[in-house]
Design a protein around this motif. Structure first.
Motif, PDB file in Angstrom:
ATOM      1  N   CYS A 100      54.058  37.617   8.896  1.00 33.09           N
ATOM      2  CA  CYS A 100      53.525  36.792   9.993  1.00 33.09           C
ATOM      3  C   CYS A 100      54.175  35.416   9.989  1.00 33.09           C
ATOM      4  O   CYS A 100      54.517  34.870  11.059  1.00 33.09           O
TER       5      CYS A 100
ATOM      6  N   GLU B  83      57.689  35.672  11.531  1.00 34.08           N
ATOM      7  CA  GLU B  83      57.767  35.709  12.996  1.00 34.08           C
ATOM      8  C   GLU B  83      57.526  34.337  13.598  1.00 34.08           C
ATOM      9  O   GLU B  83      58.279  33.885  14.475  1.00 34.08           O
TER      10      GLU B  83
ATOM     11  N   SER C  17      48.252  34.443  10.755  1.00 37.43           N
ATOM     12  CA  SER C  17      48.150  35.832  11.192  1.00 37.43           C
ATOM     13  C   SER C  17      47.553  35.934  12.587  1.00 37.43           C
ATOM     14  O   SER C  17      48.028  36.716  13.428  1.00 37.43           O
TER      15      SER C  17
ATOM     16  N   VAL D 224      50.096  34.793  15.316  1.00 39.48           N
ATOM     17  CA  VAL D 224      51.068  35.794  15.760  1.00 39.48           C
ATOM     18  C   VAL D 224      50.525  36.564  16.956  1.00 39.48           C
ATOM     19  O   VAL D 224      51.225  36.779  17.968  1.00 39.48           O
ATOM     20  N   ILE D 225      49.266  36.977  16.868  1.00 41.67           N
ATOM     21  CA  ILE D 225      48.650  37.762  17.949  1.00 41.67           C
ATOM     22  C   ILE D 225      48.542  36.924  19.217  1.00 41.67           C
ATOM     23  O   ILE D 225      48.866  37.385  20.331  1.00 41.67           O
TER      24      ILE D 225
ATOM     25  N   ARG E 268      51.967  36.235  20.845  1.00 41.07           N
ATOM     26  CA  ARG E 268      52.490  37.431  21.517  1.00 41.07           C
ATOM     27  C   ARG E 268      51.889  37.561  22.923  1.00 41.07           C
ATOM     28  O   ARG E 268      52.553  38.038  23.847  1.00 41.07           O
TER      29      ARG E 268
ATOM     30  N   LYS F  18      60.447  39.857  14.436  1.00 42.69           N
ATOM     31  CA  LYS F  18      59.151  40.319  14.906  1.00 42.69           C
ATOM     32  C   LYS F  18      58.460  41.129  13.818  1.00 42.69           C
ATOM     33  O   LYS F  18      59.094  41.924  13.124  1.00 42.69           O
ATOM     34  N   VAL F  19      57.150  40.905  13.677  1.00 41.64           N
ATOM     35  CA  VAL F  19      56.362  41.630  12.683  1.00 41.64           C
ATOM     36  C   VAL F  19      56.398  43.120  13.003  1.00 41.64           C
ATOM     37  O   VAL F  19      56.046  43.524  14.114  1.00 41.64           O
TER      38      VAL F  19
ATOM     39  N   TYR G  24      53.110  45.744  14.569  1.00 40.49           N
ATOM     40  CA  TYR G  24      52.169  44.885  15.293  1.00 40.49           C
ATOM     41  C   TYR G  24      51.252  45.752  16.168  1.00 40.49           C
ATOM     42  O   TYR G  24      51.711  46.727  16.753  1.00 40.49           O
ATOM     43  N   PRO G  25      49.939  45.454  16.271  1.00 39.85           N
ATOM     44  CA  PRO G  25      49.189  44.353  15.665  1.00 39.85           C
ATOM     45  C   PRO G  25      48.512  44.706  14.348  1.00 39.85           C
ATOM     46  O   PRO G  25      47.674  43.951  13.859  1.00 39.85           O
TER      47      PRO G  25
ATOM     48  N   PRO H 123      49.239  41.958  11.269  1.00 37.65           N
ATOM     49  CA  PRO H 123      48.456  40.719  11.292  1.00 37.65           C
ATOM     50  C   PRO H 123      46.964  40.937  11.048  1.00 37.65           C
ATOM     51  O   PRO H 123      46.322  40.141  10.357  1.00 37.65           O
TER      52      PRO H 123
END
Length: 481
Positions: free
Chosen positions: A97, A100, A411, A414-415, A418, A429-430, A433-434, A437
């Motif tokens: 995380c 990213e 974490s 990141v969501i 996005r 990029k993680v 995903y998701p 995270p």
């Protein structure tokens, strides 16, 4: 010009309401423009991928690995190997995380900057205070122990020691910890010289302590006995889980890489590469050291064993010189960790000062060295005083809580990013995903649940202080309109 100032002839602008101030976000475009503009930033991009990876390793591989087995092996037995892998997986969830967000918002400030771009101003401010707590207290706590390891080294080499009154931690036989304060001030002087010089010195120290741990693996392997791995998990899964919580904090420090976002060449590529590279290197070292350690002596011998790695090599080789090298490795570990911790804190303060969250003194960069000289001096002086006079054992859990809160924010960030900026250029990029995270948040929540109630009460007091400073100072000086 302050956000509420107006030009002559213009009607006055209304001050934004408190709710708006608390929730306003700083656009990622503003972060990137400031990072690339000499007027907005001023830090110099002089750090490469290898040196940045060494910063991550230097902040993570501290004295913990030299002594972690003594605490973890009695909890899990030889299955401590699994505990280290679990700790590595948990650290990897957060590290991905960080990678990213660092590639998407490659600026100084770490979790503070990421929260400002995703969660809003006060959330970022609170995270900034969590990071300041983590870096200042952990830096002082690490420096406090330097006198003890230095005494151990000088006793082994020269047969002399400093008096406990000036070398032991306050409250543990010491009155004024002079070596700890001196170490912090010396690291501060080095940081003032420039990021390139500091990164070079850190790289040398990291390579030396990795060489010391490599020597332990090489020599210790000569005494490896497979019989010592049986029974493999005498305490069952409960013991493995308990040991995983113990060793997880040996992986904390990877976030220091993200504080260097504005001093790294090609940051979108370099930052995630360094974070993941440091995690892989640290995990490899930890697992090899743990494997050799539990293979070289019965797991029941670890409980209460002092200077565990030195004792193991003494048994295997029958000589005293390995203990000297391992003591030297512990001394170097403390120096490199202290250096990186101070570096990370000054860069977080730099970002907060640039945003108006803290006084501008933390944002001023010396034109000759390209470093925030006065901010570094203030931080070094403060941490040196903590190291000299404060018994910091009671603050260890508080530091852990602040660190885990920062991990959760990254974490979640990141969501959110996005969703709010799907087209943002991301160098990494993680994967998964998701799920990744969310797993990172869940694991951090699990560790947070294990902290004692007094820690939460102290943390609430710290955040109450942050709120008071924000309401009385920072919200009026924020550079966001």
């Amino acid at each position: 010009m302050r956000p509420t100032d107006v030009l002559p002839g213009q009607p006055p602008r209304a001050r934004p309401g408190l709710r708006h101030q608390l929730l306003r976000r700083k656009p990622t475009e503003a972060f990137l423009a400031e990072a690339e503009s000499p007027a907005g930033g001023g830090l110099r991009r002089t750090v490469g991928a290898f040196q940045l990876t060494m910063i991550g390793i230097g902040a993570t591989v501290g004295t913990g690995i030299f002594f972690a087995l003594n605490a973890a092996v009695p909890e899990a037995g030889p299955a401590v190997l699994v505990s280290f892998v679990i700790g590595a997986v948990a650290a990897a969830l957060t590290a991905l995380c960080y990678a990213e967000l660092a590639s998407a918002v490659p600026v100084s400030g770490s979790s503070y900057s990421y929260a400002y771009a995703t969660l809003g101003e006060f959330a970022a401010y609170a995270v900034g205070w969590c990071l300041l707590l983590e870096y200042a207290v952990s830096g002082a706590a690490i420096a406090v122990s330097w006198g003890q390891y230095l005494n151990d080294l000088t006793q082994r080499v020269f047969g002399v020691q400093m008096p406990a009154a000036v070398s032991a931690p306050p409250g543990q036989g010491g009155c004024l910890n002079v070596p700890g304060a001196v170490l912090v001030l010396l690291c501060g002087l080095l940081l003032v010289r420039g990021a390139r010089e500091s990164a070079l010195v850190n790289t040398v120290m990291v390579l030396l302590k990795l060489a010391v741990l490599g020597l332990f693996v090489t020599l210790g392997a000569t005494g490896f006995d497979p019989a010592h791995l049986h029974p493999f998990a005498p305490m069952g899964m409960a013991g493995i889980g308990a040991a995983a919580s113990t060793v997880f904090f040996s992986f904390i420090g990877l976030d220091a890489v993200s504080t260097a976002g504005e001093e790294v060449r090609n940051p979108r590529r370099t930052l995630p590469l360094a974070i993941i590279g440091a995690l892989l290197a640290v995990t490899t070292v930890y697992v090899l050291v743990a494997l050799v350690g539990v293979g070289a002596q019965p797991w029941t011998a670890f409980a209460g064993q002092e200077a565990g790695l030195s004792a193991i090599l003494a048994k295997v080789t029958g000589a005293g010189w390995p203990g000297v090298l391992l003591s030297a490795g512990a001394v170097l570990s403390i120096v490199s960790v202290t250096l990186v911790v101070l570096y990370g804190q000054t860069r977080i303060l730099y970002s907060m000062g640039r945003d108006g969250m803290l006084p501008a003194v933390f944002h001023r960069v010396d034109p000759r060295t390209g470093t925030p000289v006065l901010g570094t001096a203030l931080v070094s002086g403060f941490v040196a005083v903590l190291a000299a006079v404060c018994p910091l054992d009671m603050l260890a859990d508080l530091t852990s809580l602040g660190t885990l809160v920062a991990f959760v924010v990254v974490s979640v960030g990141v969501i959110i990013l996005r969703r709010t900026a799907p087209g943002l250029d991301r160098g990494f990029k993680v994967p998964g995903y998701p799920v990744v995270p969310l797993l990172s948040v869940a694991f951090c929540g699990y560790l947070l649940a294990g902290l004692p109630l007094p820690t939460y009460l102290m943390f609430a007091g710290w955040l109450a202080l942050a709120l008071a400073v924000y309401l009385g100072y920072s919200r009026h000086r924020s550079r966001l309109p």
